[in-house]
Design a protein around this motif. Structure first.
Motif, PDB file in Angstrom:
ATOM      1  N   LYS A  38       0.839  -1.210   0.000  1.00 30.90           N
ATOM      2  CA  LYS A  38       0.000   0.000   0.000  1.00 30.90           C
ATOM      3  C   LYS A  38       0.868   1.251   0.000  1.00 30.90           C
ATOM      4  N   GLU A  91       1.839   1.956  -3.469  1.00 33.44           N
ATOM      5  CA  GLU A  91       0.729   2.553  -4.228  1.00 33.44           C
ATOM      6  C   GLU A  91       0.578   4.031  -3.882  1.00 33.44           C
ATOM      7  N   GLN A 128       3.114   6.531  -5.323  1.00 35.54           N
ATOM      8  CA  GLN A 128       2.841   6.963  -6.700  1.00 35.54           C
ATOM      9  C   GLN A 128       1.952   8.202  -6.740  1.00 35.54           C
ATOM     10  N   GLU A 129       1.150   8.400  -5.694  1.00 35.35           N
ATOM     11  CA  GLU A 129       0.221   9.531  -5.645  1.00 35.35           C
ATOM     12  C   GLU A 129       0.866  10.810  -5.121  1.00 35.35           C
ATOM     13  N   LYS A 165       8.683   4.376  -3.466  1.00 34.73           N
ATOM     14  CA  LYS A 165       7.970   3.311  -4.180  1.00 34.73           C
ATOM     15  C   LYS A 165       8.882   2.088  -4.369  1.00 34.73           C
TER      16      LYS A 165
END
Length: 174
Positions: free
Chosen positions: A83, A86, A89-90, A131
């Protein structure tokens, strides 16, 4: 010129001036409302990115609790590591909108430093590092060897999170 004509002309000039002044006031009011809406939008963006970073921190805590106190399962800790990848990446998209310090402080406990936008490429690179480090931790969990997991977790904390925090996160706000 007759007195009544003079008063009528003066009244027309006064009315025209009032309309012009009123239009100017409306324009200024519209600009003020527009600036407030823009500021409100930027404040909302700040709130969203703070929630993103809190979510990453919560996932770090899940992993730390598993490793230090055997809370939860390895599967849950591995999922938390995935998580984080993920969410990493944001990060760049969450910080694209630059907000003033006042707008960030309005949300409360702002720790973002202006260096984020002054060194944007470095900031994005640090998000990519997080990441990559989280992927290494996921792989270590898959291998099941506790030493490798501890090493990968330490590396992610120091060089993934910590690398970015060193340059782009200010001191804790009380």
């Amino acid at each position: 010129m007759k007195r009544s004509t003079l008063f009528a002309a003066a009244g027309s000039v006064a009315l025209a001036a009032g309309v012009i002044l009123g239009a100017g006031s409306m324009t200024q009011a519209s600009a003020d409302v527009g600036a407030q809406l823009a500021s409100a939008d930027r404040t909302a963006v700040v709130k969203e990115r703070q929630e993103l970073m809190k979510s990453i921190g919560g996932n770090m805590k899940t992993i730390a609790d598993f490793l230090k106190e055997s809370k939860g399962t390895a599967t849950e800790a591995q999922a938390a590591a995935a998580k984080i990848g993920e969410l990493a990446q944001e990060i760049p998209a969450a910080f694209e909108t630059e907000a003033s310090l006042a707008e960030m402080d309005a949300v409360g406990k702002n720790r973002s430093k202006p260096e984020i936008w002054l060194n944007w490429d470095g900031f994005v690179e640090d998000a990519e590092t997080l990441k990559a480090k989280s992927a290494m931790l996921v792989t270590a969990f898959a291998g099941g060897e506790s030493g490798a997991i501890q090493t990968a977790f330490g590396d992610m904390g120091k060089n993934g999170c910590g690398g970015c925090h060193q340059d782009f996160r200010g001191p804790k706000v009380e």
